[in-house]
Design an enzyme around this catalytic site. Structure first.
Site, PDB file in Angstrom:
ATOM      1  N   LEU B 187     -10.019   6.981 -28.804  1.00  0.00           N
ATOM      2  CA  LEU B 187      -9.625   5.589 -28.980  1.00  0.00           C
ATOM      3  C   LEU B 187      -8.560   5.192 -27.971  1.00  0.00           C
ATOM      4  O   LEU B 187      -7.534   5.858 -27.853  1.00  0.00           O
ATOM      5  CB  LEU B 187      -9.095   5.358 -30.398  1.00  0.00           C
ATOM      6  CG  LEU B 187     -10.132   5.471 -31.519  1.00  0.00           C
ATOM      7  CD1 LEU B 187      -9.447   5.473 -32.880  1.00  0.00           C
ATOM      8  CD2 LEU B 187     -11.146   4.331 -31.432  1.00  0.00           C
ATOM      9  N   ARG B 314       5.600   3.824  16.457  1.00  0.00           N
ATOM     10  CA  ARG B 314       4.840   4.806  15.668  1.00  0.00           C
ATOM     11  C   ARG B 314       4.833   6.163  16.362  1.00  0.00           C
ATOM     12  O   ARG B 314       4.866   7.209  15.711  1.00  0.00           O
ATOM     13  CB  ARG B 314       3.417   4.318  15.391  1.00  0.00           C
ATOM     14  CG  ARG B 314       2.569   4.091  16.626  1.00  0.00           C
ATOM     15  CD  ARG B 314       1.185   3.548  16.251  1.00  0.00           C
ATOM     16  NE  ARG B 314       0.452   3.128  17.422  1.00  0.00           N
ATOM     17  CZ  ARG B 314      -0.771   3.533  17.753  1.00  0.00           C
ATOM     18  NH1 ARG B 314      -1.421   4.381  16.978  1.00  0.00           N
ATOM     19  NH2 ARG B 314      -1.361   3.094  18.844  1.00  0.00           N
ATOM     20  N   GLU B 362      -4.525   7.233  -0.795  1.00  0.00           N
ATOM     21  CA  GLU B 362      -3.113   6.867  -0.668  1.00  0.00           C
ATOM     22  C   GLU B 362      -2.368   7.049  -1.986  1.00  0.00           C
ATOM     23  O   GLU B 362      -1.170   7.351  -1.986  1.00  0.00           O
ATOM     24  CB  GLU B 362      -2.984   5.426  -0.167  1.00  0.00           C
ATOM     25  CG  GLU B 362      -3.538   5.203   1.245  1.00  0.00           C
ATOM     26  CD  GLU B 362      -5.048   5.025   1.285  1.00  0.00           C
ATOM     27  OE1 GLU B 362      -5.670   4.914   0.199  1.00  0.00           O
ATOM     28  OE2 GLU B 362      -5.618   5.003   2.385  1.00  0.00           O
TER      29      GLU B 362
END
Lengths: 615, 615
Positions: B187, B314, B362
């Protein structure tokens, strides 16, 4: 120009030629753009050639035809392949194909619905299949339609849990109109996938979800043809795990590392190796006549509440949604297994056929909403506001898809009380304002919530309603109207010294504070800023001009919410009226709502204290 | 007080008594709070009684002992059960138990690490198992430790895809220290789960992921005991699907609908039915001596670049991360299968033992980071900024966990160019600012990125670095230092008429614009607002005082980013300096970076035009 009609028996050589054209054109498009994903396109060329020539039923001259099959590229980076298919089908010409990724071209790096044959934007992996489940649900459960949903998936994206939410939901819902074609080319962006060409784990999991499963050689034309035939006859959703080679057909890149997401080094040599440029054309099957279906709207009275009653806006959401389901036959609702908290259960009770229980799978819930709206349905998806954060990437992509999606987040802020911070949405205004062209509404009473939900129904785009757990006083008459972009000034006078701005639960606190301030001889204006985006800049600037200072109060972090919205309005107008922003700044715990509002410094007493310093 | 030591043979009656005490105390705690989830606790009482008495190795007097097992309640709403276990283990007394959900009590509605025996906050379902994968990875891959990770999961939460990311990762990584105990009570909150007591689909999927799988009766003490023994001997991760009854032991609620998340109607009768209040105490096994492991730090020169070079931030991230891995042995890195884009691959090449390839998952990536930091590791997790939105709920919960988590999002904004909007992070500043106590950094050159990444390493908490795809000019000398909360004023003079504020790619545009404006006789100040949160309010207010107007420029939506941050600073200080906020307001497409920056109105020409109107 050679023509292939899908009535032909399988002709391996002819179909191979079509696949070679798809490869050649994928190479050429990426070469023209000097970017893109040709090798991820080449691996699936045989799969798509057979589909286009023999199975897809799609009238490219009439993308609005509701009987058309759907073709979703879940691996959206294989866009060169998709666009090459359009050329093969005669939908675009070679010249347009070569505009791939140019500024202004509809042939973007990843597909979007700017292209009439594209239903939804893809490119964030793991979304195409869950969205397709929504499209398939529309066909099976709402429209009794015959269309099929073909979904080209990558193997890398099977690492996304959202794909497995989709497998499970499609299996449980028995979506036999769904065919997932998985291009198992073994190589991801930076190297091998987890399972490479061993499809056994993936296949076993899909089978356990109730899918018909096949594992085939994705370059074997006959095997592909047989697999599609079996998939259509399966009677359950079908997954075809097709082992392929990335860059297939060109030795320099075939199954080679470091060839992802870049044009081929020598595209001319590749085209030659592939047999040169072709101008084949496939006559794609037309769909059968669309079935009609009917759901009738009915005139039902709008829910309304008596001023002075105590009603939670989440309850008003449930009532309003049930009502909208009656008056607008396009309204459908989805919920993440919390319908007795969001009150979506009131819609479910009234319109069980148009209610979708999505269980605790918020990504699949939002994705299904996006899928449903591709067929003109108006989906309302609800969960706790905190848990909608689970689907944030799906909402982001829905905006790129220009989707018509209505969201409701309940149980926002510290005022939910004892359940504690994991259940409190304190970032939802910020995150949902930061969605392209979104609408963010935060009703302060039940009658307003009803009106605003109707406004959301009428508004095309991404809209979000934030509802409150606590029952709050009904402030407005039922016939008062509220608009997206509006506000309501509840207390106002010529001698107002200060303006209190709140919404939802904090409007209640602002009104109490205004009463207390009046007792201290300080007249306070009170603004109900129920439309946080777009915001009623005029009301804010009027108050900034007419009172000495502004206080915003929100049950939300300070970042990106009501306070910053108001700050933005003031700063842009170069208004020098001081602004104090009350918001939740500490990590909350459990406790009674009043204690938490007080601890957060957003209750009436805190407002009074802030206002006294400013007045 | 009865004592049970785990060296005892299974004594069904004695263990049953322990389980009954857990049930009684769960009922009592919820009754005291008048809220909570007693029925979800009662279903798992037998499972937890056997675990605590016979299998868990945990020194409650020394939660910092690294040899302790971990116990994660993925179904965090069963907190009454967890807290009742603490009482049974002698870690808390009955009086504290009954402070459940009180304001100020550490026994919140859902567990958080305010409790010393809790590793991470749960309560957003589907997170405990993925986080546990991170804990288990630390044990297996980094520490060669003997501890086990016991995870109590709900059946409802198996609808979350993130759980299946965890099953897959644990299977592939061979995490035989992980035992998932699934309380299949059939449930959910509002009704039956998808599979109810048919555990076959779930078990088959877990098995396909490489797990040892058992399906048992979760109220059969001997079966539970045997299942744990088998799980420990499995040599692979083990899942136990235990069929149970929600509210088990009390007829009024046992396996009944509408009994989720509320206290029992008649708690006294329930306690009586369960045999009354007990004060049993279990002597929990102590862990074995912790193994030691060693990873040596090394003095390695900090990466640096020459002013005038062109280097993407980066790339600097990758270089800096590899360097930090050398100088700080606690640094670990995770990436979402885009390490050749984020440049996390440079860390992987240097420190393969401390690099975790998380593939395109991710949620699992962030969860694993959260798990790793529970054991003192310093995780840096990277992907495209756009795709971190997939894990937003995990970041939200990480803040509630008070986790030390460093995130990096690359490829932000329209300046990524041809890949199109699905790959562009345009909401990351807004969403990550709206995380409790977070830090948001946006370096404008490579040397600065290195310094700021080191600052992130030293900073405990949630921090985020936004990096740029394009190579940009190195502006700063390598020995210049930058701090969280700082800014840099790059152009400044007494005759400055206007201030341009940018960061990352838009700082470049601001500098170009300042040059052009100088040619037109307009002196412009330029501020590099690399620390967006916390922000350098002083620099902004100084500029607001010394120049006529401010222009913010950001490669981000207008909401919740740099512009609103600055607006908030101005409004709070009641500064009347006009502010113009340039940001991305239309839905971008594909194209060259310059074309997209121009179309968005955030390039140098747009800045010049805006500045001219203000000067």
């Amino acid at each position: 120009m050679a023509q292939v009609t899908s009535a032909d028996p399988v002709d391996r050589e002819q179909l191979h030629e079509l696949a070679q054209q798809l490869r050649v054109d994928s190479v050429r498009a990426a070469a023209a753009a000097n970017s893109g994903h040709p090798t991820s396109s080449m691996s699936a060329a045989d799969l798509m050639a057979v589909l286009l020539a023999r199975y897809l039923r799609y009238d490219f001259s009439a993308p609005e035809n509701r009987a058309n099959d759907h073709l979703v590229f879940s691996k959206g980076h294989a866009s060169p392949l998709l666009y090459s298919m359009y050329k093969l089908a005669g939908a675009i010409d070679d010249e347009e194909l070569l505009t791939f990724r140019e500024f202004g071209s509809r042939l973007q790096g990843h597909p979007t619905p700017e292209i009439p044959w594209v239903d939804v934007a893809t490119g964030s992996l793991g979304q195409g299949l869950p969205i397709s489940v929504g499209i398939a649900l529309a066909g099976k459960r709402l429209e009794s339609a015959d269309f099929r949903v073909w979904v080209l998936c990558g193997d890398s994206e099977l690492a996304e849990g959202s794909m497995w939410e989709a497998f499970e939901h499609a299996g449980v819902a028995g979506l036999d109109n769904t065919i997932a074609i998985v291009d198992v080319n073994r190589l991801g962006q930076r190297g091998p996938t987890m399972h490479e060409w061993d499809t056994s784990s993936l296949a076993a999991r899909a089978a356990a979800c109730g899918w018909d499963v096949q594992e085939i050689d994705g370059h074997d034309i006959e095997a592909i043809d047989a697999a599609y035939a079996q998939a259509l006859a399966a009677g359950v959703p079908a997954a075809i795990f097709a082992r392929t080679k990335k860059g297939s057909g060109v030795a320099a890149v075939e199954d080679q590392p470091n060839q992802h997401g870049k044009p081929l080094a020598d595209p001319d040599a590749a085209v030659e190796e592939l047999g040169g440029i072709r101008s084949l054309r496939v006559e794609v099957q037309s769909p059968p006549q669309a079935q009609s279906y009917e759901i009738a709207a009915a005139a039902v009275e709008r829910p309304h509440y008596e001023v002075g009653e105590k009603v939670a806006t989440r309850a008003a959401y449930g009532d309003a949604l049930a009502w909208l389901g009656s008056v607008d036959e396009k309204v459908v609702a989805l919920d993440g297994e919390v319908g007795n908290s969001t009150y979506a259960e009131r819609f479910a009770a009234k319109h069980p056929d148009r209610f979708f229980e999505m269980y605790i799978a918020e990504q699949q819930m939002v994705a299904a909403g996006v899928g449903l709206q591709t067929r003109g349905w108006k989906p309302f998806a609800s969960s706790f506001g905190a848990f909608l954060s689970r689907a944030y990437d799906f909402v982001r992509m829905a905006a790129i898809s220009n989707a018509d999606l209505k969201l409701c987040g309940s149980h926002v802020g510290v005022s939910i009380g004892p359940d504690g911070p994991s259940q409190m949405a304190l970032e939802d205004i910020a995150s949902l304002r930061a969605v392209f062209d979104s609408v963010v509404l935060y009703p302060s009473d039940a009658n307003q919530a009803v009106q605003l939900l109707d406004a959301m129904r009428e508004h095309y785009g991404i809209s979000y309603m934030r509802t409150t757990r606590e029952a709050t006083l009904v402030l407005y008459e039922a016939d008062e109207s509220f608009e997206i972009g509006g506000s309501r000034t509840l207390r106002s006078g010529e001698s107002d010294e200060i303006t209190l701005i709140g919404a939802g639960i904090t409007l209640r606190e602002c009104l109490t504070a205004a009463d207390e301030l009046a007792g201290k001889g300080i007249a306070a204006r009170v603004i109900d800023l129920y439309s946080v985006k777009p915001v009623d800049a005029d009301a804010i600037l009027t108050a900034a001009g007419e009172t000495k200072a502004l206080v915003t109060v929100e049950d939300h972090w300070p970042e990106g919410g009501i306070g910053e919205t108001v700050a933005g309005v003031l700063a842009e107008a170069a208004a020098s009226t001081p602004l104090v922003r009350l918001a939740v700044t500490g990590r909350p715990g459990s406790g009674p709502p009043e204690a938490l509002l007080s601890a957060a410094g957003i209750d009436a007493a805190s407002i009074v204290s802030a206002a006294q310093k400013l007045a």
